[in-house]
Design an enzyme around this catalytic site. Structure first.
Site, PDB file in Angstrom:
ATOM      1  N   ARG A  29       0.823  -1.224   0.000  1.00  0.00           N
ATOM      2  CA  ARG A  29       0.000   0.000   0.000  1.00  0.00           C
ATOM      3  C   ARG A  29       0.855   1.272   0.000  1.00  0.00           C
ATOM      4  NH1 ARG A  29      -2.454   1.089   4.341  1.00  0.00           N
ATOM      5  NH2 ARG A  29      -2.869  -1.052   4.988  1.00  0.00           N
TER       6      ARG A  29
ATOM      7  N   TYR B  79     -17.870  13.960 -16.143  1.00  0.00           N
ATOM      8  CA  TYR B  79     -18.265  12.551 -16.122  1.00  0.00           C
ATOM      9  C   TYR B  79     -19.334  12.365 -15.033  1.00  0.00           C
ATOM     10  CZ  TYR B  79     -17.969   7.642 -14.876  1.00  0.00           C
ATOM     11  OH  TYR B  79     -18.281   6.359 -14.554  1.00  0.00           O
TER      12      TYR B  79
ATOM     13  N   LYS C 245      -9.614   4.128 -19.667  1.00  0.00           N
ATOM     14  CA  LYS C 245     -10.035   4.486 -21.019  1.00  0.00           C
ATOM     15  C   LYS C 245      -8.844   4.406 -21.973  1.00  0.00           C
ATOM     16  CE  LYS C 245     -13.756   5.185 -18.617  1.00  0.00           C
ATOM     17  NZ  LYS C 245     -14.143   6.479 -18.072  1.00  0.00           N
TER      18      LYS C 245
HETATM   19  C1  LIG Z   1     -14.673   6.998 -16.820  1.00  0.00           C
HETATM   20  C2  LIG Z   1     -14.323   8.378 -16.423  1.00  0.00           C
HETATM   21  C3  LIG Z   1     -13.981   8.694 -15.094  1.00  0.00           C
HETATM   22  C4  LIG Z   1     -14.034   7.659 -13.995  1.00  0.00           C
HETATM   23  O1  LIG Z   1     -13.019   6.702 -14.152  1.00  0.00           O
HETATM   24  P1  LIG Z   1     -13.151   5.183 -13.609  1.00  0.00           P
HETATM   25  O2  LIG Z   1     -11.839   4.610 -14.024  1.00  0.00           O
HETATM   26  O3  LIG Z   1     -14.336   4.580 -14.273  1.00  0.00           O
HETATM   27  O4  LIG Z   1     -13.309   5.265 -12.132  1.00  0.00           O
HETATM   28  C5  LIG Z   1     -13.590   9.977 -14.810  1.00  0.00           C
HETATM   29  N1  LIG Z   1     -13.550  10.933 -15.759  1.00  0.00           N
HETATM   30  C6  LIG Z   1     -13.894  10.677 -17.048  1.00  0.00           C
HETATM   31  C7  LIG Z   1     -13.838  11.776 -18.045  1.00  0.00           C
HETATM   32  C8  LIG Z   1     -14.292   9.394 -17.407  1.00  0.00           C
HETATM   33  O5  LIG Z   1     -14.648   9.165 -18.679  1.00  0.00           O
END
Ligand SMILES: *Cc1c(COP(=O)(O)O)cnc(C)c1O
Length: 419
Positions: free
Chosen positions: A80, A134, A224
Site C-alpha cells: 500500500r 463525467y 479508457k
Molecule cells: C470513466 C471516467 C472517469 C471515472 O473513471 P473510472 O476509471 O471509471 O473510475 C472519470 N472521468 C472521465 C472523463 C471518465 O470518462
C-alpha cells in the site's frame, strides 16, 4: 528511479540535450533501467510485503513516508506504500504529461477521491466546477459524500465563485459526454492560486497537455485510452512532486491502490497510445463529418482539438441506435481498440439529476460514440444501418449502396494530431 532525471537520448552528442518526442517517450519512459537489469519487458512485482530484517531502519523509513510521502531507496515495506511495477507506469505517464510526478489509483474515481481528500484535510472543502463532468464525478461533488461543497459555474464565473476555503477548481475538456471544450489558459488564470484540476481522459497527452496551460493537476481515468483495450481499471493524477507526496499519503491511508498487473497493462498501453489516438481520431473526424451532413442526425459535437470521441443527437429514437448496432458494441466506457456507443442520459450520466443533466447540454437524444481502430467504412456501414433503425423505429436491412456512394464522395481525412 528518479522521475526528474534528464530526459535525453543523446549520450554522445556534444550539443545541448534534445528532449524526446512524445512517441519516443511513450515506448521508453518508465523502462530506462531495464537494459542495466538485463531485461527487455518490465518485470511484474506482485509482492504484498517485503522483508524488514532491520526494524529500526524501517521505523525511520515509515516516519519519513508519513511526514513527506516519499520512501527512500529500498523496497516499499508493504504494497500500500508503493509498488515498483506501478511506479514504472507513474513515471511514464508523468513524462507524457510533462509533470514531475504521477500517482496511480485503483480507478479514476479513486484518483478524484484522493485529490478531494488532500484538499479537505487541508481545511479547504469548497470546490468550483464546470459542467458537464463525467456522471460519477458530478455525483461525487453534488452529493458531497466526502464532506466537500460544490459551486457549479460557467467558465466565465470561476473567478467570482472562488472563496477563502476553495481548495480546487475542476474542469473536463473535452467534457464527457458533450465534448464541450473550455479555454484552459483562461480558466487557469481565473483560478488564481487555487489548484486547477483538468480531467484529461478524453484528450490524452497526445492531443493536450494541460500543465502547459497552467493546470496543477491532470486526472485520467486510465481505464479508457491509457489502458486502451477495455481490460483494466485504473486512475492516475499527474502533478508536481509536492502534491504527489500528499496523494501518496492519502493512498496509503485509504487504500485505493492500483494492482501491479494493472500497472503493467497500463505501462504497456502507453506504448501504443500515440498511434492508437491518432488512428482512431482520423476515423472519428471522418465519421463526425459524415454525421454532420446526415439528415437523420440533428447535431454533431466534435472537439476543435480532435480526438476519438464523437457525440451526436438523432432526429429519431436514440435507443433504436444502440439496439441496432452490430459491429460497434453498445456499452458504457470508451477509449478501447474497438468502438463503443452509449446513451449518456440512460447510462454514463444517469446518476446526474435530469434537470442538471439537460442544463449541462446532455440532451435525451444524445449518443456518445467512442471510435476504435476498425476500418472507417465498416464503422460507417454499421452506423448508417443503425441510424435507419432510429429513423424508422425498426431495424432495416443493410444499405450497402448508400454506404458505397457516401464513401466514394469522401475526401482525404484531415485532422489535428497535436504533438
Ligand atoms: C470513466 C471516467 C472517469 C471515472 O473513471 P473510472 O476509471 O471509471 O473510475 C472519470 N472521468 C472521465 C472523463 C471518465 O470518462
Amino acid at each position: 528511479m528518479d522521475i526528474n532525471e534528464d530526459v535525453t537520448y543523446s549520450r554522445t552528442a556534444p550539443t545541448a540535450p534534445r528532449p524526446r518526442a512524445l512517441a519516443t517517450e511513450a515506448v521508453h519512459a518508465g523502462r530506462d533501467d531495464l537494459a542495466a537489469l538485463g531485461l527487455h519487458a518490465p518485470p511484474i512485482d506482485l509482492s504484498t510485503t517485503y522483508p524488514s530484517a532491520d526494524s529500526r531502519a524501517e521505523a525511520a523509513r515509515i516516519d519519513a513516508f508519513a511526514a513527506d510521502g516519499v520512501l527512500d531507496d529500498g523496497p516499499p515495506v508493504y504494497g500500500r506504500l508503493g509498488n515498483p511495477t506501478v511506479a514504472r507506469f507513474e513515471t511514464a505517464l508523468a513524462r507524457l504529461e510533462g509533470t514531475d510526478s504521477a500517482v496511480a489509483f485503483a480507478s479514476g474515481m479513486a484518483a478524484l477521491t484522493a485529490v478531494l481528500l488532500v484538499r479537505l484535510s487541508a481545511g479547504l472543502r469548497h470546490v468550483v466546477a464546470v459542467r458537464p463532468l463525467y456522471g460519477c464525478s458530478d455525483h461525487l461533488l453534488t452529493a458531497g459524500a466526502l464532506g466537500s461543497e460544490v459551486t457549479w459555474v460557467d467558465p466565465a464565473g470561476i473567478a467570482d465563485a472562488v472563496r477563502a476555503d476553495t481548495g480546487l477548481v475542476m474542469v473536463e475538456s473535452p467534457a464527457n459526454p458533450t465534448l464541450a471544450e473550455v479555454d484552459l489558459r483562461a480558466v487557469a488564470h481565473a483560478c488564481g492560486s487555487v489548484p486547477l484540476l483538468v480531467d484529461n481522459t478524453f484528450a490524452t497527452p497526445v492531443l493536450q497537455r494541460p500543465v502547459e496551460s497552467g493546470a496543477r493537476l491532470v486526472l485520467h481515468s486510465a481505464t479508457k485510452y491509457l489502458g486502451g483495450h477495455g481490460d483494466v481499471l485504473g486512475g492516475v493524477v499527474a502533478c508536481d512532486e509536492m502534491f504527489a507526496r500528499e496523494l501518496r499519503k492519502v493512498r496509503f491511508a485509504t487504500g485505493g491502490v492500483l494492482h501491479p498487473l494493472a500497472g503493467y497493462l497500463l505501462l504497456r498501453g502507453l506504448s501504443t497510445l500515440p498511434v492508437r489516438v491518432r488512428a482512431a481520431s482520423a476515423s472519428a473526424a471522418e465519421l463526425a463529418r459524415r454525421l454532420a451532413g446526415d439528415p437523420r442526425v440533428t447535431r454533431v459535437h466534435y472537439p476543435r482539438i480532435g480526438g476519438a470521441m464523437v457525440a451526436f443527437e438523432v432526429a429519431g429514437d436514440p435507443h433504436a441506435v444502440t439496439a441496432a448496432v452490430e459491429l460497434v458494441t453498445p456499452a458504457v466506457s470508451l477509449g478501447s481498440v474497438d468502438s463503443l456507443i452509449q446513451h449518456p442520459a440512460s447510462i454514463s450520466h444517469r446518476i446526474v439529476a435530469a434537470d442538471d443533466r439537460r442544463a449541462a447540454g446532455v440532451s435525451d437524444r444524445l449518443l456518445r460514440l467512442s471510435v476504435g481502430l476498425e476500418d472507417v467504412e465498416d464503422l460507417w456501414a454499421d452506423l448508417d444501418r443503425a441510424l435507419d433503425a432510429s429513423a424508422s423505429g425498426r431495424p432495416s436491412a443493410v444499405s450497402g449502396a448508400r454506404s458505397a456512394r457516401t464513401a466514394a464522395a469522401t475526401p482525404p481525412v484531415s485532422y489535428r494530431a497535436g504533438r
